[in-house]
Design a protein around this motif. Structure first.
Motif, PDB file in Angstrom:
ATOM      1  N   PRO A   1      30.255  41.376 -64.483  1.00  0.00           N
ATOM      2  CA  PRO A   1      30.102  40.401 -63.396  1.00  0.00           C
ATOM      3  C   PRO A   1      30.818  40.838 -62.115  1.00  0.00           C
ATOM      4  N   PHE A   2      30.259  40.467 -60.994  1.00  0.00           N
ATOM      5  CA  PHE A   2      30.815  40.840 -59.695  1.00  0.00           C
ATOM      6  C   PHE A   2      32.259  40.382 -59.542  1.00  0.00           C
ATOM      7  N   ASP A   3      32.547  39.143 -59.941  1.00  0.00           N
ATOM      8  CA  ASP A   3      33.902  38.612 -59.776  1.00  0.00           C
ATOM      9  C   ASP A   3      34.936  39.421 -60.555  1.00  0.00           C
ATOM     10  N   GLN A   4      34.487  40.088 -61.607  1.00  0.00           N
ATOM     11  CA  GLN A   4      35.407  40.866 -62.434  1.00  0.00           C
ATOM     12  C   GLN A   4      35.762  42.210 -61.806  1.00  0.00           C
ATOM     13  N   VAL A   5      34.890  42.728 -60.934  1.00  0.00           N
ATOM     14  CA  VAL A   5      35.109  44.062 -60.361  1.00  0.00           C
ATOM     15  C   VAL A   5      35.328  44.053 -58.858  1.00  0.00           C
ATOM     16  N   LYS A   6      35.213  42.924 -58.218  1.00  0.00           N
ATOM     17  CA  LYS A   6      35.213  42.913 -56.756  1.00  0.00           C
ATOM     18  C   LYS A   6      36.513  43.438 -56.150  1.00  0.00           C
ATOM     19  N   ASP A   7      37.661  43.138 -56.774  1.00  0.00           N
ATOM     20  CA  ASP A   7      38.928  43.610 -56.212  1.00  0.00           C
ATOM     21  C   ASP A   7      39.045  45.130 -56.317  1.00  0.00           C
ATOM     22  N   ASP A   8      38.726  45.676 -57.490  1.00  0.00           N
ATOM     23  CA  ASP A   8      38.780  47.127 -57.657  1.00  0.00           C
ATOM     24  C   ASP A   8      37.731  47.814 -56.787  1.00  0.00           C
ATOM     25  N   LEU A   9      36.583  47.190 -56.642  1.00  0.00           N
ATOM     26  CA  LEU A   9      35.526  47.768 -55.817  1.00  0.00           C
ATOM     27  C   LEU A   9      35.935  47.797 -54.350  1.00  0.00           C
ATOM     28  N   ALA A  10      36.611  46.753 -53.883  1.00  0.00           N
ATOM     29  CA  ALA A  10      37.095  46.736 -52.500  1.00  0.00           C
ATOM     30  C   ALA A  10      38.103  47.865 -52.264  1.00  0.00           C
ATOM     31  N   LYS A  11      38.978  48.104 -53.245  1.00  0.00           N
ATOM     32  CA  LYS A  11      39.940  49.202 -53.123  1.00  0.00           C
ATOM     33  C   LYS A  11      39.232  50.547 -53.079  1.00  0.00           C
ATOM     34  N   PHE A  12      38.193  50.701 -53.915  1.00  0.00           N
ATOM     35  CA  PHE A  12      37.433  51.951 -53.947  1.00  0.00           C
ATOM     36  C   PHE A  12      36.770  52.214 -52.605  1.00  0.00           C
ATOM     37  N   LEU A  13      36.128  51.188 -52.020  1.00  0.00           N
ATOM     38  CA  LEU A  13      35.446  51.356 -50.733  1.00  0.00           C
ATOM     39  C   LEU A  13      36.438  51.658 -49.613  1.00  0.00           C
ATOM     40  N   LYS A  14      37.601  51.025 -49.687  1.00  0.00           N
ATOM     41  CA  LYS A  14      38.621  51.288 -48.678  1.00  0.00           C
ATOM     42  C   LYS A  14      39.142  52.716 -48.792  1.00  0.00           C
ATOM     43  N   GLN A  15      39.338  53.176 -50.028  1.00  0.00           N
ATOM     44  CA  GLN A  15      39.812  54.547 -50.231  1.00  0.00           C
ATOM     45  C   GLN A  15      38.781  55.555 -49.754  1.00  0.00           C
ATOM     46  N   ARG A  16      37.504  55.284 -50.016  1.00  0.00           N
ATOM     47  CA  ARG A  16      36.445  56.209 -49.603  1.00  0.00           C
ATOM     48  C   ARG A  16      36.386  56.330 -48.087  1.00  0.00           C
ATOM     49  N   LYS A  17      36.439  55.205 -47.397  1.00  0.00           N
ATOM     50  CA  LYS A  17      36.454  55.265 -45.939  1.00  0.00           C
ATOM     51  C   LYS A  17      37.775  55.830 -45.438  1.00  0.00           C
ATOM     52  N   GLY A  18      38.850  55.564 -46.198  1.00  0.00           N
ATOM     53  CA  GLY A  18      40.165  56.065 -45.805  1.00  0.00           C
ATOM     54  C   GLY A  18      40.237  57.577 -45.794  1.00  0.00           C
ATOM     55  N   ASN A  19      39.458  58.240 -46.663  1.00  0.00           N
ATOM     56  CA  ASN A  19      39.444  59.703 -46.670  1.00  0.00           C
ATOM     57  C   ASN A  19      38.945  60.247 -45.336  1.00  0.00           C
ATOM     58  N   ASP A  20      37.918  59.602 -44.772  1.00  0.00           N
ATOM     59  CA  ASP A  20      37.412  60.026 -43.457  1.00  0.00           C
ATOM     60  C   ASP A  20      38.452  59.774 -42.373  1.00  0.00           C
ATOM     61  N   VAL A  21      39.120  58.621 -42.464  1.00  0.00           N
ATOM     62  CA  VAL A  21      40.149  58.300 -41.474  1.00  0.00           C
ATOM     63  C   VAL A  21      41.280  59.315 -41.529  1.00  0.00           C
ATOM     64  N   THR A  22      41.685  59.711 -42.739  1.00  0.00           N
ATOM     65  CA  THR A  22      42.769  60.684 -42.891  1.00  0.00           C
ATOM     66  C   THR A  22      42.382  62.037 -42.296  1.00  0.00           C
ATOM     67  N   ARG A  23      41.157  62.471 -42.547  1.00  0.00           N
ATOM     68  CA  ARG A  23      40.707  63.739 -41.959  1.00  0.00           C
ATOM     69  C   ARG A  23      40.726  63.678 -40.437  1.00  0.00           C
ATOM     70  N   ASP A  24      40.256  62.556 -39.875  1.00  0.00           N
ATOM     71  CA  ASP A  24      40.261  62.401 -38.422  1.00  0.00           C
ATOM     72  C   ASP A  24      41.693  62.354 -37.883  1.00  0.00           C
ATOM     73  N   GLN A  25      42.585  61.696 -38.653  1.00  0.00           N
ATOM     74  CA  GLN A  25      43.979  61.598 -38.229  1.00  0.00           C
ATOM     75  C   GLN A  25      44.623  62.978 -38.169  1.00  0.00           C
ATOM     76  N   VAL A  26      44.407  63.788 -39.189  1.00  0.00           N
ATOM     77  CA  VAL A  26      44.979  65.138 -39.217  1.00  0.00           C
ATOM     78  C   VAL A  26      44.411  65.976 -38.077  1.00  0.00           C
ATOM     79  N   ALA A  27      43.108  65.864 -37.842  1.00  0.00           N
ATOM     80  CA  ALA A  27      42.490  66.622 -36.747  1.00  0.00           C
ATOM     81  C   ALA A  27      43.088  66.231 -35.406  1.00  0.00           C
ATOM     82  N   SER A  28      43.327  64.916 -35.207  1.00  0.00           N
ATOM     83  CA  SER A  28      43.910  64.445 -33.949  1.00  0.00           C
ATOM     84  C   SER A  28      45.350  64.929 -33.785  1.00  0.00           C
TER      85      SER A  28
END
Length: 272
Positions: free
Chosen positions: A215-242
């Motif tokens: 069920p969605f309610d059972q995974v939504k918190d972990d899924l939000a962390k996963f999506l944040k981490q995935r986007k965070g990888n791009d942010v980290t690469r941009d941060q290092v480049a800057s």
């Protein structure tokens, strides 16, 4: 490969310098917690010292590395928290678009008692071990609690102390003989004696989960962390480049040799 490693080290140093501008007030506590966690994982203070000595690292050097890692993680998390916002509708949209990722196969939870016996044991030893497991099964069938019998007699160091509990597992995760028995038993049913490569087992299924979509309610918190981490990888690469663009980075190592371009001539058809 050497240049890739060098670039990674430069990025870490730039993040460390950036993070050093905003060192958390509880950094000493965070560092000690990390060291304590690793110490427990390797088996104690003496084992940690031995491991460090084998790799040529002093305890002070190790503590500094842990401190640097805490600072770097803080710099990354600060940038990610600032740049990445995951809305609830984004989490729901990912869940709806990727249903296969949330399918859970049929699973059972089981406990077992093991009397070890090597496959190449003599007939005399096998007979003795079989007598032991038969006696153990008789205790369970006679009304004694399975967990109590497992704690007393099981020779499985991983589960014996926990009353034989193996947790939930799916099909194919256990050896075939064990797997077949586990998925054929009803909840709280005790198996016959099972023979595997490890020896003789008595098994009891303690729980069952049918195949389902989590069920969605059972995974939504972990899924939000996963999506944040995935986007965070791009942010980290941009941060290092800057940071690298703004910093003075001087590389004294020679440039890696260019990959040679090999020219090939087309193969001509043989003359008739």
């Amino acid at each position: 490969m050497e240049r890739d490693i060098l670039d990674e080290l430069i990025g870490r140093e730039l993040l460390r310098q950036e993070g050093s501008k905003h060192i958390p007030v509880d950094i000493d506590k965070q560092v000690q917690e990390q060291i304590d966690q690793v110490t427990a994982q390797v088996g104690g203070q003496e084992q940690l010292k031995k491991t460090l000595a084998e790799t040529g690292i002093t305890p002070d050097e190790y503590a500094k590395r842990v401190r640097d890692n805490v600072i770097i993680r803080g710099a990354i998390e600060s940038a990610v928290d600032k740049e990445v916002k995951i809305a609830p509708e984004d989490v729901r949209a990912y869940y709806d678009k990727n249903p296969d990722q949330f399918k859970q196969p049929e699973m059972v939870r089981a406990s077992h008692i093991l009397i070890r016996c090597a496959p190449d044991a003599t007939d005399e030893v096998k007979k003795e071990k079989r007598t032991q497991i038969d006696s153990v099964r008789a205790l369970v069938k006679g009304g004694e609690k399975f967990a109590d019998v497992a704690k007393k007699f099981s020779e499985d160091p991983g589960s014996g102390a926990n009353g034989g509990d193996l947790g939930f597992f799916g099909r194919g995760q256990m050896v075939p003989e064990f797997d077949a028995a586990a998925f054929s038993l009803k909840t709280n049913e005790v198996s016959d004696v099972i023979t595997t490569q490890f020896g003789y087992h008595v098994l009891m299924v303690t729980g069952h989960k049918p195949a389902q979509t989590v069920p969605f309610d059972q995974v939504k918190d972990d899924l939000a962390k996963f999506l944040k981490q995935r986007k965070g990888n791009d942010v980290t690469r941009d941060q290092v480049a800057s940071l690298r663009k703004a910093a003075k980075v001087e590389i004294l190592a020679p440039e890696p040799p260019a990959t040679p371009v090999v020219e090939t001539k087309p193969v001509q058809a043989p003359a008739k």
